[in-house]
Scaffold this motif. Sequence first.
Motif, PDB file in Angstrom:
ATOM      1  N   VAL A 112     -14.844 -19.414  -8.440  1.00  0.00           N
ATOM      2  CA  VAL A 112     -14.103 -18.305  -8.828  1.00  0.00           C
ATOM      3  C   VAL A 112     -12.993 -17.528  -8.448  1.00  0.00           C
ATOM      4  O   VAL A 112     -11.535 -17.064  -9.234  1.00  0.00           O
ATOM      5  CB  VAL A 112     -15.159 -17.538  -9.835  1.00  0.00           C
ATOM      6  N   GLY A 113     -13.375 -18.132  -7.105  1.00  0.00           N
ATOM      7  CA  GLY A 113     -11.979 -17.557  -6.443  1.00  0.00           C
ATOM      8  C   GLY A 113     -12.558 -17.410  -5.000  1.00  0.00           C
ATOM      9  O   GLY A 113     -13.631 -17.901  -4.559  1.00  0.00           O
ATOM     10  N   LYS A 114     -11.574 -16.485  -4.547  1.00  0.00           N
ATOM     11  CA  LYS A 114     -11.545 -15.858  -2.900  1.00  0.00           C
ATOM     12  C   LYS A 114     -11.766 -14.965  -2.468  1.00  0.00           C
ATOM     13  O   LYS A 114     -11.833 -14.146  -3.894  1.00  0.00           O
ATOM     14  CB  LYS A 114     -10.765 -16.559  -2.635  1.00  0.00           C
ATOM     15  N   LEU A 115     -12.748 -14.137  -1.664  1.00  0.00           N
ATOM     16  CA  LEU A 115     -13.285 -12.807  -1.288  1.00  0.00           C
ATOM     17  C   LEU A 115     -11.737 -12.700  -0.188  1.00  0.00           C
ATOM     18  O   LEU A 115     -12.102 -13.370   0.586  1.00  0.00           O
ATOM     19  CB  LEU A 115     -14.118 -12.521  -0.780  1.00  0.00           C
ATOM     20  N   ILE A 116     -11.351 -11.481  -0.248  1.00  0.00           N
ATOM     21  CA  ILE A 116     -10.143 -11.084   0.810  1.00  0.00           C
ATOM     22  C   ILE A 116     -10.957 -10.569   1.698  1.00  0.00           C
ATOM     23  O   ILE A 116     -11.476  -9.164   2.093  1.00  0.00           O
ATOM     24  CB  ILE A 116      -9.424  -9.879   0.696  1.00  0.00           C
ATOM     25  N   GLY A 117     -10.340 -10.714   2.862  1.00  0.00           N
ATOM     26  CA  GLY A 117     -11.499  -9.705   4.126  1.00  0.00           C
ATOM     27  C   GLY A 117     -11.613 -11.055   5.780  1.00  0.00           C
ATOM     28  O   GLY A 117     -10.617 -10.983   5.884  1.00  0.00           O
ATOM     29  N   HIS A 118     -12.776 -11.456   5.834  1.00  0.00           N
ATOM     30  CA  HIS A 118     -13.319 -12.055   6.917  1.00  0.00           C
ATOM     31  C   HIS A 118     -12.388 -13.519   6.947  1.00  0.00           C
ATOM     32  O   HIS A 118     -11.737 -14.080   7.741  1.00  0.00           O
ATOM     33  CB  HIS A 118     -14.513 -12.378   7.248  1.00  0.00           C
ATOM     34  N   PHE A 119     -12.238 -13.821   5.965  1.00  0.00           N
ATOM     35  CA  PHE A 119     -11.858 -15.704   5.512  1.00  0.00           C
ATOM     36  C   PHE A 119     -10.286 -15.849   5.136  1.00  0.00           C
ATOM     37  O   PHE A 119      -9.841 -16.885   4.976  1.00  0.00           O
ATOM     38  CB  PHE A 119     -12.893 -16.303   4.954  1.00  0.00           C
ATOM     39  N   TYR A 120     -10.167 -15.138   3.912  1.00  0.00           N
ATOM     40  CA  TYR A 120      -8.874 -14.801   3.245  1.00  0.00           C
ATOM     41  C   TYR A 120      -8.638 -13.811   3.741  1.00  0.00           C
ATOM     42  O   TYR A 120      -9.009 -12.974   3.717  1.00  0.00           O
ATOM     43  CB  TYR A 120      -9.018 -15.562   2.126  1.00  0.00           C
ATOM     44  N   ASP A 121      -6.974 -13.554   3.906  1.00  0.00           N
ATOM     45  CA  ASP A 121      -6.341 -12.379   3.638  1.00  0.00           C
ATOM     46  C   ASP A 121      -5.730 -12.218   1.913  1.00  0.00           C
ATOM     47  O   ASP A 121      -6.343 -12.967   1.026  1.00  0.00           O
ATOM     48  CB  ASP A 121      -4.761 -12.851   4.208  1.00  0.00           C
ATOM     49  N   GLU A 122      -5.024 -10.679   2.047  1.00  0.00           N
ATOM     50  CA  GLU A 122      -4.522 -10.652   1.419  1.00  0.00           C
ATOM     51  C   GLU A 122      -4.177 -11.848   0.032  1.00  0.00           C
ATOM     52  O   GLU A 122      -3.207 -11.119  -1.172  1.00  0.00           O
ATOM     53  CB  GLU A 122      -4.041  -9.251   0.823  1.00  0.00           C
ATOM     54  N   GLU A 123      -3.016 -12.636   0.329  1.00  0.00           N
ATOM     55  CA  GLU A 123      -2.652 -13.543  -0.603  1.00  0.00           C
ATOM     56  C   GLU A 123      -3.133 -14.591  -0.521  1.00  0.00           C
ATOM     57  O   GLU A 123      -2.565 -15.641  -1.021  1.00  0.00           O
ATOM     58  CB  GLU A 123      -1.239 -13.802   0.701  1.00  0.00           C
ATOM     59  N   GLY A 124      -5.025 -14.849   0.078  1.00  0.00           N
ATOM     60  CA  GLY A 124      -5.671 -15.628  -0.129  1.00  0.00           C
ATOM     61  C   GLY A 124      -5.412 -17.080   0.563  1.00  0.00           C
ATOM     62  O   GLY A 124      -5.793 -17.998   0.489  1.00  0.00           O
ATOM     63  N   ARG A 125      -4.680 -16.536   1.817  1.00  0.00           N
ATOM     64  CA  ARG A 125      -4.614 -17.380   2.742  1.00  0.00           C
ATOM     65  C   ARG A 125      -5.642 -17.446   3.597  1.00  0.00           C
ATOM     66  O   ARG A 125      -6.229 -16.517   4.015  1.00  0.00           O
ATOM     67  CB  ARG A 125      -2.879 -18.056   3.902  1.00  0.00           C
ATOM     68  N   PRO A 126      -6.067 -18.707   4.784  1.00  0.00           N
ATOM     69  CA  PRO A 126      -6.917 -19.017   5.713  1.00  0.00           C
ATOM     70  C   PRO A 126      -7.145 -17.912   6.022  1.00  0.00           C
ATOM     71  O   PRO A 126      -5.514 -17.529   7.084  1.00  0.00           O
ATOM     72  CB  PRO A 126      -7.484 -20.071   5.599  1.00  0.00           C
ATOM     73  N   THR A 127      -7.570 -16.952   6.887  1.00  0.00           N
ATOM     74  CA  THR A 127      -7.816 -16.679   8.475  1.00  0.00           C
ATOM     75  C   THR A 127      -7.912 -17.528   9.777  1.00  0.00           C
ATOM     76  O   THR A 127      -8.738 -18.662   9.427  1.00  0.00           O
ATOM     77  CB  THR A 127      -7.820 -15.191   8.436  1.00  0.00           C
ATOM     78  N   LYS A 128      -8.095 -17.149  11.078  1.00  0.00           N
ATOM     79  CA  LYS A 128      -8.624 -17.649  11.886  1.00  0.00           C
ATOM     80  C   LYS A 128      -9.841 -18.066  12.292  1.00  0.00           C
ATOM     81  O   LYS A 128     -10.289 -18.687  13.212  1.00  0.00           O
ATOM     82  CB  LYS A 128      -7.786 -17.124  12.943  1.00  0.00           C
ATOM     83  N   ASN A 129     -10.598 -16.484  11.190  1.00  0.00           N
ATOM     84  CA  ASN A 129     -12.009 -17.556  11.266  1.00  0.00           C
ATOM     85  C   ASN A 129     -12.737 -18.042  10.305  1.00  0.00           C
ATOM     86  O   ASN A 129     -13.809 -18.745  10.201  1.00  0.00           O
ATOM     87  CB  ASN A 129     -12.741 -15.348  10.566  1.00  0.00           C
ATOM     88  N   HIS A 130     -11.832 -18.566   9.432  1.00  0.00           N
ATOM     89  CA  HIS A 130     -12.016 -20.037   8.884  1.00  0.00           C
ATOM     90  C   HIS A 130     -12.290 -21.263   9.810  1.00  0.00           C
ATOM     91  O   HIS A 130     -10.599 -21.431   9.741  1.00  0.00           O
ATOM     92  CB  HIS A 130     -11.348 -19.671   7.501  1.00  0.00           C
ATOM     93  N   LYS A 131     -13.493 -21.562   9.541  1.00  0.00           N
ATOM     94  CA  LYS A 131     -13.445 -23.243  10.521  1.00  0.00           C
ATOM     95  C   LYS A 131     -13.291 -24.235   9.216  1.00  0.00           C
ATOM     96  O   LYS A 131     -13.953 -23.860   7.920  1.00  0.00           O
ATOM     97  CB  LYS A 131     -14.552 -23.238  11.221  1.00  0.00           C
TER      98      LYS A 131
END
Length: 215
Positions: free
Chosen positions: A196-215
């Motif tokens: 259903v979507g993405k969680l903003i925080g550890h793995f995705y930023d506020e724009e829904g883009r992967p963060t550096k924690n996403h492997k």
Amino acid sequence: INAEYGTHFTMKSDQQTDVPKTKEKEEEKVSDTNDLATKSPIASTQKPQTSSFSILNIFLFFLLTVLSSFLLYLVLSVYFPTLLGQQAAKIVRTDARGHTLFTSDELQKYSGDHGGKDGKIYLAIMGRVYDVSSGAKHYGAGGGYTFFTGKDGTRAFVTGDFTPKGLIPNVTGLSGTQMLEIQNWVEKYEKDYIYVGKLIGHFYDEEGRPTKNHK
């Protein structure tokens, strides 16, 4: 003869005096008739006709009442929706691909502990949110996996630590084997449940883009 004339004159004089008395009686009858006409219950009960001006006033009053009520409803529905038993409009955020973006507080509302929000139970793994409502016997209140719902507890999937300290998204320090195991869990949720979507925080930023924690 004089006596006769006297009598004759007397009769005439009496007839002359009777004329004004008769007229007075007729005038009294006319006045009595007029009084009865004015005092007649039929005449007193007749209603005056409503003027077009009065009808216009009533219509304008009704129109102003309706408009005022409508404006009041608009103001209350915008600024005080709870007074009308309404819920404030929900702003749904999405990424560039149209995936819904959840904050931690929003996802918490879908916890199985209290039956989820609107009957929906969500959980997140690796920042990806899934609808697990169809597995309510496992993820609902009293289920064996209820503690996973309403949050991202990725780390606990491989550590077995289901305490609040263990139910976290941080995967730092996990081995390659453990990361493969997490990936298997992700594939299982992709297959068995609804994304259903993405969680903003550890793995995705506020724009829904992967963060550096996403492997």
